[in-house]
Motif scaffolding. Structure first.
Motif, short mmCIF file in Angstrom:
data_model
loop_
_atom_site.label_atom_id
_atom_site.label_comp_id
_atom_site.label_asym_id
_atom_site.label_seq_id
_atom_site.Cartn_x
_atom_site.Cartn_y
_atom_site.Cartn_z
N ASP A 14 1.02 -1.15 -0.15
CA ASP A 14 -0.04 0.00 -0.12
C ASP A 14 0.89 1.44 0.05
OD1 ASP A 14 -2.56 -1.31 -0.17
OD2 ASP A 14 -2.69 -1.36 2.07
N ARG A 15 1.87 1.19 0.92
CA ARG A 15 2.94 2.41 0.95
C ARG A 15 3.58 2.70 -0.51
NH1 ARG A 15 4.77 0.01 5.50
NH2 ARG A 15 6.72 -0.53 4.55
N LEU B 291 2.37 1.71 -3.65
CA LEU B 291 1.39 2.14 -4.42
C LEU B 291 1.14 3.72 -3.99
CD1 LEU B 291 -1.38 -0.73 -4.48
CD2 LEU B 291 0.51 0.22 -6.20
N ASP B 292 0.97 4.24 -2.89
CA ASP B 292 0.71 5.65 -2.65
C ASP B 292 1.93 6.39 -2.88
OD1 ASP B 292 -1.76 5.11 -1.19
OD2 ASP B 292 -0.82 5.25 0.62
N GLU C 106 3.78 6.01 -5.44
CA GLU C 106 4.02 5.73 -7.08
C GLU C 106 2.93 6.93 -7.33
OE1 GLU C 106 5.32 4.65 -10.45
OE2 GLU C 106 5.75 3.52 -8.73
N ARG C 107 1.63 7.05 -6.75
CA ARG C 107 1.10 8.39 -7.26
C ARG C 107 1.68 9.73 -7.04
NH1 ARG C 107 -2.31 5.40 -3.50
NH2 ARG C 107 -3.44 3.79 -4.92
N THR C 108 2.51 9.83 -5.96
CA THR C 108 3.06 10.99 -5.88
C THR C 108 4.55 11.39 -6.15
OG1 THR C 108 3.94 10.48 -3.49
CG2 THR C 108 1.61 11.26 -3.60
N GLU C 109 5.41 10.50 -6.36
CA GLU C 109 6.71 10.59 -6.82
C GLU C 109 6.75 10.78 -8.35
OE1 GLU C 109 9.37 11.20 -4.91
OE2 GLU C 109 8.09 10.96 -2.89
N PRO D 211 9.55 6.05 -5.50
CA PRO D 211 8.63 5.50 -4.60
C PRO D 211 9.09 4.31 -3.93
CG PRO D 211 7.76 5.89 -6.86
CD PRO D 211 9.19 6.12 -6.99
#
Length: 105
Positions: free
Chosen positions: A64-65, A67-68, A70-73, A79
């Motif tokens: 989960d960390r 994937l999170d 991956e959305r912001t970096e 990521p």
């Protein structure tokens, strides 16, 4: 985690990794839609193995960390550093070690 496991793909994945001296997914150029059928099968099997290895080492929260992150970096490796405190080669090593310990006696 439920669903398909790497199982029968472990041996070929490890052999390919060793033969290619660690050259895995990040070396496939361009979008996934440009992969050949054999490249797509390898990419799927390798991705599944990576997720299994992350879960085995750090738990499902680590997935989960990642994937999170991956959305912001912005960059491909950032990521991994943010979520798992490792880079591509470290993740490769974790995955190969997991495959050997779990599926290859």
């Amino acid at each position: 985690m439920e669903g398909r496991r790497t199982g029968a793909d472990a041996g070929p994945l490890v052999a390919s990794f060793e033969r290619e001296k660690g050259r895995v997914l990040r070396y496939f150029p361009g979008p996934w839609t440009n992969l050949t059928a054999s490249q797509a099968r390898f990419a799927y099997a390798w991705s599944l193995a990576v997720v299994e290895a992350i879960e085995a080492q750090s738990g499902l929260d680590a997935v989960d960390r990642l994937l999170d992150a991956e959305r912001t970096e912005v960059s491909g490796e950032a990521p991994l550093h943010q979520a798992l405190r490792t880079g591509f080669s470290g993740l490769d090593d974790i995955t190969i070690s997991y495959l050997r310990q779990t599926y290859l006696p």
